[in-house]
Structures are given as structure tokens and as C-alpha cells.
Design a protein around this motif. Sequence first.
Motif, PDB file in Angstrom:
ATOM      1  N   ASP A  47       0.823  -1.224  -0.029  1.00  0.00           N
ATOM      2  CA  ASP A  47       0.029   0.230   0.105  1.00  0.00           C
ATOM      3  C   ASP A  47       0.836   1.307  -0.120  1.00  0.00           C
ATOM      4  O   ASP A  47       2.092   1.186   0.697  1.00  0.00           O
ATOM      5  CB  ASP A  47      -0.937  -0.063   1.349  1.00  0.00           C
ATOM      6  N   ILE A  48       0.244   2.155  -0.763  1.00  0.00           N
ATOM      7  CA  ILE A  48       1.112   3.551  -0.621  1.00  0.00           C
ATOM      8  C   ILE A  48       0.185   4.755  -0.989  1.00  0.00           C
ATOM      9  O   ILE A  48      -1.055   4.474  -1.827  1.00  0.00           O
ATOM     10  CB  ILE A  48       2.275   3.653  -1.990  1.00  0.00           C
ATOM     11  N   THR A  49       0.146   5.873  -0.380  1.00  0.00           N
ATOM     12  CA  THR A  49      -0.802   6.768  -0.298  1.00  0.00           C
ATOM     13  C   THR A  49      -0.142   7.691  -1.472  1.00  0.00           C
ATOM     14  O   THR A  49       0.928   7.826  -1.864  1.00  0.00           O
ATOM     15  CB  THR A  49      -0.847   7.627   0.743  1.00  0.00           C
ATOM     16  N   LEU A  50      -1.123   8.833  -1.941  1.00  0.00           N
ATOM     17  CA  LEU A  50      -0.625   9.652  -3.217  1.00  0.00           C
ATOM     18  C   LEU A  50       0.210  10.609  -2.341  1.00  0.00           C
ATOM     19  O   LEU A  50       1.235  11.012  -3.016  1.00  0.00           O
ATOM     20  CB  LEU A  50      -1.758  10.549  -3.651  1.00  0.00           C
ATOM     21  N   SER A  51       0.213  10.946  -1.222  1.00  0.00           N
ATOM     22  CA  SER A  51       1.316  11.835  -0.566  1.00  0.00           C
ATOM     23  C   SER A  51       2.569  11.200  -0.496  1.00  0.00           C
ATOM     24  O   SER A  51       3.511  11.710  -0.955  1.00  0.00           O
ATOM     25  CB  SER A  51       0.581  12.092   0.728  1.00  0.00           C
ATOM     26  N   GLU A  52       2.523   9.885  -0.306  1.00  0.00           N
ATOM     27  CA  GLU A  52       3.877   9.150  -0.334  1.00  0.00           C
ATOM     28  C   GLU A  52       4.317   8.913  -1.684  1.00  0.00           C
ATOM     29  O   GLU A  52       5.707   9.104  -1.926  1.00  0.00           O
ATOM     30  CB  GLU A  52       3.649   7.783   0.266  1.00  0.00           C
ATOM     31  N   ILE A  53       3.581   8.781  -2.846  1.00  0.00           N
ATOM     32  CA  ILE A  53       4.046   9.015  -4.149  1.00  0.00           C
ATOM     33  C   ILE A  53       4.782  10.433  -4.604  1.00  0.00           C
ATOM     34  O   ILE A  53       5.786  10.440  -5.067  1.00  0.00           O
ATOM     35  CB  ILE A  53       2.937   8.548  -5.234  1.00  0.00           C
ATOM     36  N   LEU A  54       4.263  11.336  -4.204  1.00  0.00           N
ATOM     37  CA  LEU A  54       4.469  12.651  -4.509  1.00  0.00           C
ATOM     38  C   LEU A  54       5.871  12.990  -3.519  1.00  0.00           C
ATOM     39  O   LEU A  54       6.761  13.608  -4.409  1.00  0.00           O
ATOM     40  CB  LEU A  54       3.316  13.562  -4.156  1.00  0.00           C
ATOM     41  N   GLU A  55       5.975  12.664  -2.554  1.00  0.00           N
ATOM     42  CA  GLU A  55       7.010  12.826  -1.660  1.00  0.00           C
ATOM     43  C   GLU A  55       8.254  12.132  -2.122  1.00  0.00           C
ATOM     44  O   GLU A  55       9.428  12.583  -2.378  1.00  0.00           O
ATOM     45  CB  GLU A  55       6.929  12.389  -0.133  1.00  0.00           C
ATOM     46  N   ALA A  56       7.941  10.804  -2.679  1.00  0.00           N
ATOM     47  CA  ALA A  56       9.052  10.300  -3.169  1.00  0.00           C
ATOM     48  C   ALA A  56       9.650  10.728  -4.751  1.00  0.00           C
ATOM     49  O   ALA A  56      10.687  10.444  -5.080  1.00  0.00           O
ATOM     50  CB  ALA A  56       8.702   8.703  -3.570  1.00  0.00           C
ATOM     51  N   ASN A  57       8.760  11.559  -5.280  1.00  0.00           N
ATOM     52  CA  ASN A  57       9.020  11.894  -6.510  1.00  0.00           C
ATOM     53  C   ASN A  57       9.296  13.629  -6.291  1.00  0.00           C
ATOM     54  O   ASN A  57       9.327  14.395  -7.389  1.00  0.00           O
ATOM     55  CB  ASN A  57       7.873  11.948  -7.436  1.00  0.00           C
ATOM     56  N   LYS A  58       9.555  13.877  -5.071  1.00  0.00           N
ATOM     57  CA  LYS A  58       9.667  15.508  -4.899  1.00  0.00           C
ATOM     58  C   LYS A  58      10.786  15.692  -5.863  1.00  0.00           C
ATOM     59  O   LYS A  58      11.944  15.330  -5.784  1.00  0.00           O
ATOM     60  CB  LYS A  58      10.014  15.926  -3.337  1.00  0.00           C
ATOM     61  N   GLY A  59      10.812  17.098  -6.603  1.00  0.00           N
ATOM     62  CA  GLY A  59      11.658  17.447  -7.205  1.00  0.00           C
ATOM     63  C   GLY A  59      11.826  17.102  -8.721  1.00  0.00           C
ATOM     64  O   GLY A  59      12.531  17.386  -9.386  1.00  0.00           O
ATOM     65  N   LYS A  60      10.700  16.203  -8.959  1.00  0.00           N
ATOM     66  CA  LYS A  60      10.614  15.795 -10.257  1.00  0.00           C
ATOM     67  C   LYS A  60       9.258  16.493 -10.960  1.00  0.00           C
ATOM     68  O   LYS A  60       8.275  16.490 -10.330  1.00  0.00           O
ATOM     69  CB  LYS A  60      10.664  14.347 -10.434  1.00  0.00           C
ATOM     70  N   THR A  61       9.031  16.623 -12.412  1.00  0.00           N
ATOM     71  CA  THR A  61       8.162  16.848 -12.922  1.00  0.00           C
ATOM     72  C   THR A  61       7.290  15.529 -13.155  1.00  0.00           C
ATOM     73  O   THR A  61       7.908  14.254 -13.546  1.00  0.00           O
ATOM     74  CB  THR A  61       8.335  17.495 -14.338  1.00  0.00           C
ATOM     75  N   LEU A  62       5.763  15.276 -12.774  1.00  0.00           N
ATOM     76  CA  LEU A  62       5.336  14.129 -12.994  1.00  0.00           C
ATOM     77  C   LEU A  62       4.119  14.264 -14.063  1.00  0.00           C
ATOM     78  O   LEU A  62       3.573  15.330 -14.073  1.00  0.00           O
ATOM     79  CB  LEU A  62       4.420  13.810 -11.647  1.00  0.00           C
ATOM     80  N   PHE A  63       4.071  13.151 -14.765  1.00  0.00           N
ATOM     81  CA  PHE A  63       2.811  12.982 -15.973  1.00  0.00           C
ATOM     82  C   PHE A  63       2.224  12.012 -15.373  1.00  0.00           C
ATOM     83  O   PHE A  63       2.698  11.030 -15.224  1.00  0.00           O
ATOM     84  CB  PHE A  63       3.648  12.619 -17.180  1.00  0.00           C
ATOM     85  N   ILE A  64       1.000  12.077 -14.770  1.00  0.00           N
ATOM     86  CA  ILE A  64       0.373  11.252 -14.414  1.00  0.00           C
ATOM     87  C   ILE A  64      -0.765  10.892 -15.472  1.00  0.00           C
ATOM     88  O   ILE A  64      -1.675  11.732 -15.837  1.00  0.00           O
ATOM     89  CB  ILE A  64      -0.646  11.812 -13.177  1.00  0.00           C
ATOM     90  N   ASP A  65      -1.043   9.520 -15.514  1.00  0.00           N
ATOM     91  CA  ASP A  65      -1.781   8.996 -16.397  1.00  0.00           C
ATOM     92  C   ASP A  65      -3.131   8.064 -15.669  1.00  0.00           C
ATOM     93  O   ASP A  65      -2.618   7.079 -14.876  1.00  0.00           O
ATOM     94  CB  ASP A  65      -1.137   8.026 -17.611  1.00  0.00           C
ATOM     95  N   VAL A  66      -4.238   8.598 -15.624  1.00  0.00           N
ATOM     96  CA  VAL A  66      -5.024   7.622 -15.272  1.00  0.00           C
ATOM     97  C   VAL A  66      -5.724   6.918 -16.222  1.00  0.00           C
ATOM     98  O   VAL A  66      -6.374   7.299 -17.118  1.00  0.00           O
ATOM     99  CB  VAL A  66      -6.335   8.486 -14.153  1.00  0.00           C
TER     100      VAL A  66
END
Length: 167
Positions: free
Chosen positions: A40-59
Motif C-alpha cells: 500500500d502507498i498513499t498519493l502523498s507518499e508517491i508525491l514525496e518520493a518524487n519531490k523535485g521531479k515533474t510528474l506526468f500522471i496517467d489515469v
Amino acid sequence: MKKKIMVVLFTAFTVVLSAQTREFSGEALTDVFLTTAGKDITLSEILEANKGKTLFIDVWASWCKDCIESVPKLKTLHEKYEDVTFVFLSLDRSVEGWEKGLAKYELNYGQHYYIKAGWKGSPFCKSIKLDWIPRYLVVNPEGKIELFKAIETDDTQLINTLNQTIQ
């Protein structure tokens, strides 16, 4: 006088509707997804793990015709924007369907998560007012939403946002 008031109200209403959300809601940040490793992982944890990066999110989902048709274009975008981290959030009906879809469509790049609560139950989906998939968002290195909604990989606003965010 009435006409001027109506014009002002219409303009204000249009501006409010076109304003895009810049932050994820608290509920969305605590939404729990499943990793490919079964954790399990929260959206907050995903964002924190990728801090400093541009994210392209595809739902997306492997049962979605439009999502599957976009796969070759997504691979092209991934190759063009090497500095962008691609995050795929699946709305497949089962974990097994999600895993089969990843293999079948050779989505062997980026980060992959399964939305456990589904389309209707997910606080994340509710917060982004999800009404169609595929749905693309761009998040800047500070974790702010730069592009709230795109549904085509060649959307001009999507491309412009990616270009501006990675500079």
C-alpha cells in the motif's frame, strides 16, 4: 445596466469554471493505492518520493479503448521527455487485470499503481472530478498541479505545460 451586470457575471462565472486546481485535496493525498510489489502507498507518499521531479500522471485502465490507443503516443512522449517521471494510476477492475494489462501493453517504464477504491470510491478520483479516461495531469517539481485535465496525448496545453515545467 442589466446587460452590463450580466456580462460581468458571465465573465466571472467563466473565469471560476476555467480555473484549475493547483493542489490535491487532503482526502486525495491519503487515498491508498497498490504498488506493483503488492504494498500500500498513499498519493502523498508517491508525491514525496518524487519531490523535485515533474510528474506526468496517467489515469487509465486496460479495458479502456481510448487508453490502449494512447499507449504508442505515451511511449513517444516518454522518449521525448526523459526528465519527466511517468506515473500510471490504474482503474482496472481487478489487480489481476491491471497486471495483465501492464504486460500485454508493454508498459515497462514509469511507476505503476492500482487505485484500490475504484473510480467511484476513490477520494483521488473524486478530487480530480474524474469523468473520462485516459486522464492526464502534470505535477511540477514542487508538487503543485500545473495541468489539471487533458484527455489527449497531443493536447496543445499538455505539451506546452510539459515544455514549460521541465525548463
